[in-house]
Write a protein that holds these residues in place. Structure first.
Motif, PDB file in Angstrom:
ATOM      1  N   GLY A 231      67.724  13.820  -6.411  1.00  0.00           N
ATOM      2  CA  GLY A 231      68.027  12.688  -6.313  1.00  0.00           C
ATOM      3  C   GLY A 231      69.266  11.918  -7.298  1.00  0.00           C
ATOM      4  O   GLY A 231      69.464  10.992  -7.528  1.00  0.00           O
ATOM      5  N   PHE A 232      69.809  13.047  -7.960  1.00  0.00           N
ATOM      6  CA  PHE A 232      70.734  12.726  -9.206  1.00  0.00           C
ATOM      7  C   PHE A 232      72.314  12.691  -8.557  1.00  0.00           C
ATOM      8  O   PHE A 232      73.372  12.341  -9.450  1.00  0.00           O
ATOM      9  CB  PHE A 232      70.764  13.468 -10.114  1.00  0.00           C
ATOM     10  CG  PHE A 232      69.438  13.726 -10.921  1.00  0.00           C
ATOM     11  CD1 PHE A 232      68.355  13.065 -10.562  1.00  0.00           C
ATOM     12  CD2 PHE A 232      69.113  14.677 -11.975  1.00  0.00           C
ATOM     13  CE1 PHE A 232      67.149  12.931 -11.205  1.00  0.00           C
ATOM     14  CE2 PHE A 232      68.171  14.628 -12.557  1.00  0.00           C
ATOM     15  CZ  PHE A 232      66.982  13.798 -12.217  1.00  0.00           C
ATOM     16  N   SER A 233      72.412  12.624  -7.210  1.00  0.00           N
ATOM     17  CA  SER A 233      74.044  12.498  -6.766  1.00  0.00           C
ATOM     18  C   SER A 233      74.640  11.220  -7.207  1.00  0.00           C
ATOM     19  O   SER A 233      74.086  10.346  -7.553  1.00  0.00           O
ATOM     20  CB  SER A 233      74.042  12.924  -5.422  1.00  0.00           C
ATOM     21  OG  SER A 233      73.382  11.694  -4.682  1.00  0.00           O
ATOM     22  N   GLY A 234      75.865  11.565  -6.993  1.00  0.00           N
ATOM     23  CA  GLY A 234      76.775  10.295  -7.313  1.00  0.00           C
ATOM     24  C   GLY A 234      77.104   9.692  -8.742  1.00  0.00           C
ATOM     25  O   GLY A 234      77.492   8.606  -9.195  1.00  0.00           O
ATOM     26  N   GLU A 235      76.585  10.444  -9.750  1.00  0.00           N
ATOM     27  CA  GLU A 235      76.877  10.190 -11.107  1.00  0.00           C
ATOM     28  C   GLU A 235      78.359  10.399 -11.522  1.00  0.00           C
ATOM     29  O   GLU A 235      78.483  11.009 -12.515  1.00  0.00           O
ATOM     30  CB  GLU A 235      75.696  10.681 -12.064  1.00  0.00           C
ATOM     31  CG  GLU A 235      74.313  10.222 -11.894  1.00  0.00           C
ATOM     32  CD  GLU A 235      74.174   8.714 -12.373  1.00  0.00           C
ATOM     33  OE1 GLU A 235      75.180   8.407 -13.168  1.00  0.00           O
ATOM     34  OE2 GLU A 235      73.380   8.118 -11.758  1.00  0.00           O
ATOM     35  N   VAL A 236      79.317   9.679 -10.605  1.00  0.00           N
ATOM     36  CA  VAL A 236      80.636  10.213 -11.166  1.00  0.00           C
ATOM     37  C   VAL A 236      81.153   9.481 -12.096  1.00  0.00           C
ATOM     38  O   VAL A 236      82.256   9.783 -12.719  1.00  0.00           O
ATOM     39  CB  VAL A 236      81.532   9.723  -9.774  1.00  0.00           C
ATOM     40  CG1 VAL A 236      81.401  10.556  -8.506  1.00  0.00           C
ATOM     41  CG2 VAL A 236      81.320   8.417  -9.598  1.00  0.00           C
ATOM     42  N   GLY A 237      80.479   8.511 -12.460  1.00  0.00           N
ATOM     43  CA  GLY A 237      80.882   7.787 -14.007  1.00  0.00           C
ATOM     44  C   GLY A 237      80.848   8.846 -15.225  1.00  0.00           C
ATOM     45  O   GLY A 237      81.600   8.611 -16.037  1.00  0.00           O
ATOM     46  N   HIS A 238      80.223  10.205 -14.979  1.00  0.00           N
ATOM     47  CA  HIS A 238      80.202  10.874 -16.188  1.00  0.00           C
ATOM     48  C   HIS A 238      80.695  12.053 -15.625  1.00  0.00           C
ATOM     49  O   HIS A 238      80.559  13.196 -16.463  1.00  0.00           O
ATOM     50  CB  HIS A 238      78.459  10.942 -16.605  1.00  0.00           C
ATOM     51  CG  HIS A 238      77.924   9.845 -17.020  1.00  0.00           C
ATOM     52  ND1 HIS A 238      78.294   9.324 -18.171  1.00  0.00           N
ATOM     53  CD2 HIS A 238      77.271   8.853 -16.245  1.00  0.00           C
ATOM     54  CE1 HIS A 238      77.534   8.060 -18.123  1.00  0.00           C
ATOM     55  NE2 HIS A 238      76.756   7.951 -16.918  1.00  0.00           N
ATOM     56  N   MET A 239      81.696  12.108 -14.769  1.00  0.00           N
ATOM     57  CA  MET A 239      82.647  13.332 -14.733  1.00  0.00           C
ATOM     58  C   MET A 239      83.782  13.287 -15.631  1.00  0.00           C
ATOM     59  O   MET A 239      84.227  12.014 -16.208  1.00  0.00           O
ATOM     60  CB  MET A 239      83.234  13.417 -13.262  1.00  0.00           C
ATOM     61  CG  MET A 239      83.964  12.296 -12.903  1.00  0.00           C
ATOM     62  SD  MET A 239      84.536  12.690 -11.378  1.00  0.00           S
ATOM     63  CE  MET A 239      85.530  11.318 -10.878  1.00  0.00           C
TER      64      MET A 239
END
Length: 385
Positions: A231-239
């Motif tokens: 359920g953790f997908s989409g946390e692009v702010g932390h790439m």
């Protein structure tokens, strides 16, 4: 397998009919039978059930082409209401919609104490207050959807919120116990993506990037929300886009949201002109006016935002990329600067656009998720509110 299971087939037919009524807003029994391939007896039986449940309304056509005037069916929007909530860094936004997705009430409340227990108590108070203002209806408040700016797992447990530093919180269970209605807890960006698909009739293959206090992304693939393994997908702010860059609340350095969130852009403009307390309205005027210092900040911002968008497009190859950012709504020319930085021949996408739902998106996505579960259907489509 459900082969031969009459109750399963009946439920499947119900979903098909519900989705036809949503798609057409107003449709006759004969038109439903023709478009779905279901026989008229099946359609009539299902419609009778839903009329009895108060979900549908009937209305005679004003004009007839000859013979009996057809009777059209539509959703009874006022038979129940869903609550959608967006818990941001400094505020809680809440909206009530009818089951056709129309907003009937909306409020914003500031967060003075960001501790979980204080926010939970405030949530209960403001939801209870809004429930008390809803019109009388058969089903009343059908459920609550809550968007959280952080990581939410597949069990709807809040794993971590970088801004509030909440860890392993089961808000769903306590809210369901208190209100005695179904509660959905989800990542805010996922709910924004749901809203884009449901209310803006967007593609079944899209990426919705939210860039307010931080940066997140909701992903719709083949019409379904993609949430990843846990359920953790989409946390692009932390790439990481700047090795050994600015320290982030997640523990890493150089994260995307430290360079390309709306919060960072506005803060850097305030710092550059020496007005840290500059109101938002004046900030918009300064951005509109331009000037060397402001243009330099915007150039750095759009360069970093384009790096992240480039990475997202190359990884996902979405049909549409939607950016939900208030500053873009006021200054759409900034998006053009981002597009000019997307020069790679690998950047295949149909459209890069600004969200038309803005800050309502998370609340609407939360409300839509509640309505979908209430109607027990796989997909819903509403007109833009």
């Amino acid at each position: 397998m459900h082969t031969g299971d009459a109750s399963y087939i009946r439920q499947l037919n119900r979903k098909i009919i519900l989705q036809q009524i949503m798609q057409h807003k107003s449709i006759s029994r004969a038109e439903i039978a023709k478009s779905t391939g279901l026989n008229k007896a099946t359609v009539s039986s299902q419609i009778a059930d839903m009329l009895g449940e108060g979900l549908l309304l009937e209305q005679h056509a004003e004009v007839s082409s000859g013979g009996r005037k057809p009777i059209y069916l539509s959703f009874n929007g006022s038979c129940g209401y869903a609550i959608g909530v967006d818990i941001d860094v400094n505020s809680i936004s809440i909206a009530a919609t009818d089951i056709k997705g129309k907003i009937v009430a909306k409020e914003i409340h500031s967060i003075e104490d960001s501790g979980f227990l204080a926010v939970e108590e405030k949530l209960k108070t403001i939801i209870n207050k809004m429930r008390g203002t809803l019109p009388e209806s058969k089903y009343g408040m059908i459920g609550i959807g809550i968007g959280v700016h952080g990581i939410v797992d597949n069990d709807q447990t809040i794993i971590f919120t970088p801004q509030h530093q909440w860890r392993n919180i089961d808000l769903k269970r306590s809210m369901e116990s208190f209100f005695q209605v179904p509660v959905i807890i989800a990542n805010n960006s996922n709910l924004c993506a749901v809203a884009e698909q449901v209310f803006s009739s967007e593609s079944t293959n899209l990426a919705c990037i939210t860039t307010y206090s931080g940066i997140g992304m909701g992903i719709i693939i083949q019409g379904m929300l993609f949430q990843g393994f846990e359920g953790f997908s989409g946390e692009v702010g932390h790439m990481i886009i700047e090795p050994e860059g600015r320290t982030c609340t997640c523990g890493n350095k150089g994260c995307f949201e430290q360079y390309a969130s709306e919060k960072v852009l506005l803060q850097e403009i305030r710092e550059r002109i020496g007005r840290l307390d500059l109101p938002l309205e004046e900030l918009h005027q300064i951005i509109e006016k331009g000037g060397a210092e402001v243009e330099e900040v915007i150039k750095n911002y759009t360069t970093h935002l384009a790096i992240g968008v480039n990475n997202i497009i190359n990884i996902l190859n979405p049909e549409k990329v939607i950016i939900n950012c208030e500053i873009f709504s006021y200054h759409p020319a900034i998006l053009e600067k981002v597009e000019k930085n997307l020069t790679s021949i690998m950047n295949h996408r149909k459209e890069l656009k600004i969200s038309t739902l803005g800050k309502n998106a998370c609340m609407l996505g939360a409300s839509a998720s509640v309505i979908k579960d209430f109607l027990k259907t796989d997909h819903i489509v509403f007109s833009q509110v």
